[in-house]
Design a protein around this motif. Structure first.
Motif, PDB file in Angstrom:
ATOM      1  N   LEU A  35       0.831  -1.212   0.000  1.00 13.78           N
ATOM      2  CA  LEU A  35       0.000   0.000   0.000  1.00 13.78           C
ATOM      3  C   LEU A  35       0.866   1.262   0.000  1.00 13.78           C
ATOM      4  O   LEU A  35       0.598   2.214  -0.744  1.00 13.78           O
ATOM      5  CB  LEU A  35      -0.938   0.001   1.210  1.00 13.78           C
ATOM      6  N   TYR A  36       1.887   1.266   0.833  1.00 13.23           N
ATOM      7  CA  TYR A  36       2.785   2.422   0.909  1.00 13.23           C
ATOM      8  C   TYR A  36       3.441   2.676  -0.450  1.00 13.23           C
ATOM      9  O   TYR A  36       3.503   3.808  -0.929  1.00 13.23           O
ATOM     10  CB  TYR A  36       3.851   2.195   1.986  1.00 13.23           C
ATOM     11  N   SER A  37       3.925   1.598  -1.085  1.00 19.03           N
ATOM     12  CA  SER A  37       4.596   1.721  -2.388  1.00 19.03           C
ATOM     13  C   SER A  37       3.644   2.162  -3.487  1.00 19.03           C
ATOM     14  O   SER A  37       4.013   2.976  -4.338  1.00 19.03           O
ATOM     15  CB  SER A  37       5.255   0.384  -2.765  1.00 19.03           C
ATOM     16  N   ILE A  38       2.437   1.642  -3.484  1.00 18.56           N
ATOM     17  CA  ILE A  38       1.433   2.045  -4.477  1.00 18.56           C
ATOM     18  C   ILE A  38       1.164   3.537  -4.382  1.00 18.56           C
ATOM     19  O   ILE A  38       1.117   4.239  -5.398  1.00 18.56           O
ATOM     20  CB  ILE A  38       0.131   1.227  -4.292  1.00 18.56           C
ATOM     21  N   VAL A  39       1.031   4.051  -3.172  1.00 20.78           N
ATOM     22  CA  VAL A  39       0.786   5.481  -2.987  1.00 20.78           C
ATOM     23  C   VAL A  39       2.012   6.293  -3.407  1.00 20.78           C
ATOM     24  O   VAL A  39       1.895   7.289  -4.123  1.00 20.78           O
ATOM     25  CB  VAL A  39       0.390   5.781  -1.521  1.00 20.78           C
ATOM     26  N   GLN A  40       3.199   5.875  -2.987  1.00 16.77           N
ATOM     27  CA  GLN A  40       4.417   6.625  -3.318  1.00 16.77           C
ATOM     28  C   GLN A  40       4.702   6.628  -4.819  1.00 16.77           C
ATOM     29  O   GLN A  40       5.083   7.640  -5.373  1.00 16.77           O
ATOM     30  CB  GLN A  40       5.637   6.046  -2.579  1.00 16.77           C
ATOM     31  N   LEU A  41       4.530   5.474  -5.464  1.00 17.41           N
ATOM     32  CA  LEU A  41       4.879   5.348  -6.882  1.00 17.41           C
ATOM     33  C   LEU A  41       3.707   5.667  -7.797  1.00 17.41           C
ATOM     34  O   LEU A  41       3.867   5.684  -9.011  1.00 17.41           O
ATOM     35  CB  LEU A  41       5.418   3.943  -7.162  1.00 17.41           C
ATOM     36  N   GLU A  42       2.531   5.904  -7.210  1.00 15.59           N
ATOM     37  CA  GLU A  42       1.324   6.250  -7.967  1.00 15.59           C
ATOM     38  C   GLU A  42       1.013   5.225  -9.055  1.00 15.59           C
ATOM     39  O   GLU A  42       0.722   5.561 -10.195  1.00 15.59           O
ATOM     40  CB  GLU A  42       1.453   7.653  -8.564  1.00 15.59           C
ATOM     41  N   ASN A  43       1.094   3.944  -8.642  1.00 18.96           N
ATOM     42  CA  ASN A  43       0.849   2.858  -9.575  1.00 18.96           C
ATOM     43  C   ASN A  43       0.303   1.660  -8.783  1.00 18.96           C
ATOM     44  O   ASN A  43       0.959   1.202  -7.846  1.00 18.96           O
ATOM     45  CB  ASN A  43       2.152   2.457 -10.280  1.00 18.96           C
ATOM     46  N   SER A  79      12.398   0.378  -8.535  1.00 19.40           N
ATOM     47  CA  SER A  79      12.123  -0.205  -7.224  1.00 19.40           C
ATOM     48  C   SER A  79      12.091   0.843  -6.120  1.00 19.40           C
ATOM     49  O   SER A  79      12.492   1.994  -6.315  1.00 19.40           O
ATOM     50  CB  SER A  79      13.182  -1.263  -6.899  1.00 19.40           C
ATOM     51  N   LEU A  80      11.625   0.390  -4.984  1.00 18.63           N
ATOM     52  CA  LEU A  80      11.580   1.197  -3.775  1.00 18.63           C
ATOM     53  C   LEU A  80      12.008   0.261  -2.652  1.00 18.63           C
ATOM     54  O   LEU A  80      11.452  -0.828  -2.503  1.00 18.63           O
ATOM     55  CB  LEU A  80      10.148   1.699  -3.545  1.00 18.63           C
ATOM     56  N   VAL A  81      13.031   0.655  -1.891  1.00 19.32           N
ATOM     57  CA  VAL A  81      13.516  -0.173  -0.791  1.00 19.32           C
ATOM     58  C   VAL A  81      13.045   0.443   0.518  1.00 19.32           C
ATOM     59  O   VAL A  81      13.274   1.627   0.774  1.00 19.32           O
ATOM     60  CB  VAL A  81      15.055  -0.303  -0.815  1.00 19.32           C
ATOM     61  N   LEU A  82      12.385  -0.371   1.325  1.00 21.69           N
ATOM     62  CA  LEU A  82      11.811   0.080   2.587  1.00 21.69           C
ATOM     63  C   LEU A  82      12.462  -0.626   3.765  1.00 21.69           C
ATOM     64  O   LEU A  82      12.965  -1.745   3.630  1.00 21.69           O
ATOM     65  CB  LEU A  82      10.310  -0.231   2.619  1.00 21.69           C
ATOM     66  N   ARG A  83      12.433   0.012   4.923  1.00 22.67           N
ATOM     67  CA  ARG A  83      12.807  -0.587   6.204  1.00 22.67           C
ATOM     68  C   ARG A  83      11.536  -0.632   7.034  1.00 22.67           C
ATOM     69  O   ARG A  83      10.725   0.291   6.982  1.00 22.67           O
ATOM     70  CB  ARG A  83      13.855   0.261   6.915  1.00 22.67           C
ATOM     71  N   CYS A  84      11.345  -1.700   7.796  1.00 24.51           N
ATOM     72  CA  CYS A  84      10.127  -1.864   8.586  1.00 24.51           C
ATOM     73  C   CYS A  84      10.455  -2.142  10.051  1.00 24.51           C
ATOM     74  O   CYS A  84      11.414  -2.850  10.361  1.00 24.51           O
ATOM     75  CB  CYS A  84       9.316  -3.032   8.022  1.00 24.51           C
ATOM     76  N   GLU A  85       9.622  -1.571  10.899  1.00 27.37           N
ATOM     77  CA  GLU A  85       9.669  -1.873  12.327  1.00 27.37           C
ATOM     78  C   GLU A  85       8.231  -2.016  12.808  1.00 27.37           C
ATOM     79  O   GLU A  85       7.377  -1.216  12.444  1.00 27.37           O
ATOM     80  CB  GLU A  85      10.361  -0.746  13.089  1.00 27.37           C
ATOM     81  N   ILE A 101      12.999  -4.294   2.447  1.00 30.34           N
ATOM     82  CA  ILE A 101      11.866  -4.837   1.699  1.00 30.34           C
ATOM     83  C   ILE A 101      11.909  -4.132   0.348  1.00 30.34           C
ATOM     84  O   ILE A 101      11.754  -2.910   0.283  1.00 30.34           O
ATOM     85  CB  ILE A 101      10.512  -4.562   2.387  1.00 30.34           C
ATOM     86  N   THR A 102      12.168  -4.881  -0.703  1.00 27.32           N
ATOM     87  CA  THR A 102      12.262  -4.292  -2.035  1.00 27.32           C
ATOM     88  C   THR A 102      10.950  -4.499  -2.775  1.00 27.32           C
ATOM     89  O   THR A 102      10.499  -5.635  -2.960  1.00 27.32           O
ATOM     90  CB  THR A 102      13.420  -4.914  -2.847  1.00 27.32           C
ATOM     91  N   MET A 103      10.352  -3.386  -3.176  1.00 28.87           N
ATOM     92  CA  MET A 103       9.100  -3.384  -3.933  1.00 28.87           C
ATOM     93  C   MET A 103       9.430  -2.931  -5.359  1.00 28.87           C
ATOM     94  O   MET A 103      10.221  -2.001  -5.551  1.00 28.87           O
ATOM     95  CB  MET A 103       8.094  -2.422  -3.301  1.00 28.87           C
ATOM     96  N   VAL A 104       8.811  -3.562  -6.349  1.00 25.71           N
ATOM     97  CA  VAL A 104       9.098  -3.253  -7.749  1.00 25.71           C
ATOM     98  C   VAL A 104       7.846  -2.713  -8.437  1.00 25.71           C
ATOM     99  O   VAL A 104       6.759  -3.291  -8.333  1.00 25.71           O
ATOM    100  CB  VAL A 104       9.634  -4.490  -8.506  1.00 25.71           C
ATOM    101  N   ASN A 105       8.026  -1.610  -9.132  1.00 30.44           N
ATOM    102  CA  ASN A 105       6.997  -0.954  -9.930  1.00 30.44           C
ATOM    103  C   ASN A 105       6.869  -1.700 -11.262  1.00 30.44           C
ATOM    104  O   ASN A 105       7.877  -1.951 -11.936  1.00 30.44           O
ATOM    105  CB  ASN A 105       7.448   0.499 -10.179  1.00 30.44           C
ATOM    106  N   LEU A 106       5.651  -2.080 -11.645  1.00 26.30           N
ATOM    107  CA  LEU A 106       5.436  -2.827 -12.888  1.00 26.30           C
ATOM    108  C   LEU A 106       4.646  -2.010 -13.895  1.00 26.30           C
ATOM    109  O   LEU A 106       3.787  -1.207 -13.529  1.00 26.30           O
ATOM    110  CB  LEU A 106       4.682  -4.128 -12.616  1.00 26.30           C
ATOM    111  N   GLY A 107       4.916  -2.292 -15.174  1.00 24.43           N
ATOM    112  CA  GLY A 107       4.143  -1.709 -16.259  1.00 24.43           C
ATOM    113  C   GLY A 107       2.964  -2.601 -16.601  1.00 24.43           C
ATOM    114  O   GLY A 107       2.752  -3.655 -15.987  1.00 24.43           O
TER     115      GLY A 107
END
Length: 129
Positions: A35-43, A79-85, A101-107
């Protein structure tokens, strides 16, 4: 660290020891990272590629409220690399940390697609544009 989500530990979230099942917590983390990545990457087409070592530091019990926090470590090309706690909201005791945590933006074709982002954007800032 920004704590975005709270979860209430209910009976169906417990393992045989009466504490929060690790798999349930990892599912909550994966969903929050997506969810965080979808909002940040707008995809809406973002997937989890990698999670580094997962360090369980304490347990949560039924009735506890846990908070899931994320920070951006790095913006890659696609990609977007996140740290989680994750921590217990009442005691502030750390429950788990994940350094990468590596999240990848897809076309549309399902392949990695450059996202063009270089820094965190907040919704309020987007609304001002």
């Amino acid at each position: 660290m920004r704590f975005h989500t709270r979860k209430w530990v209910k009976p169906e979230d417990l393992n045989a020891n009466g504490t929060l099942f690790g798999g349930k917590l990892l599912a909550w983390i994966d969903e929050e990272a997506a969810l965080y990545s979808i909002v940040q990457l707008e995809n809406p087409k973002v997937v989890t590629k990698f999670m580094s070592e997962i360090n369980f530091m304490s347990a949560a019990k039924q009735g506890d409220i846990v908070e899931i926090g994320l920070d951006v470590v790095h913006f890659g090309k696609s990609s977007l690399v996140l740290r989680c706690e994750v921590r217990n909201m009442m005691t502030r005791e750390k429950i788990i940390t994940i350094e990468n945590i590596t999240m990848v933006n897809l076309g549309e074709d399902g392949k990695p697609k450059p996202h063009g982002k270089t820094q965190i954007e907040f919704i309020e800032d987007r609304l001002k544009k």
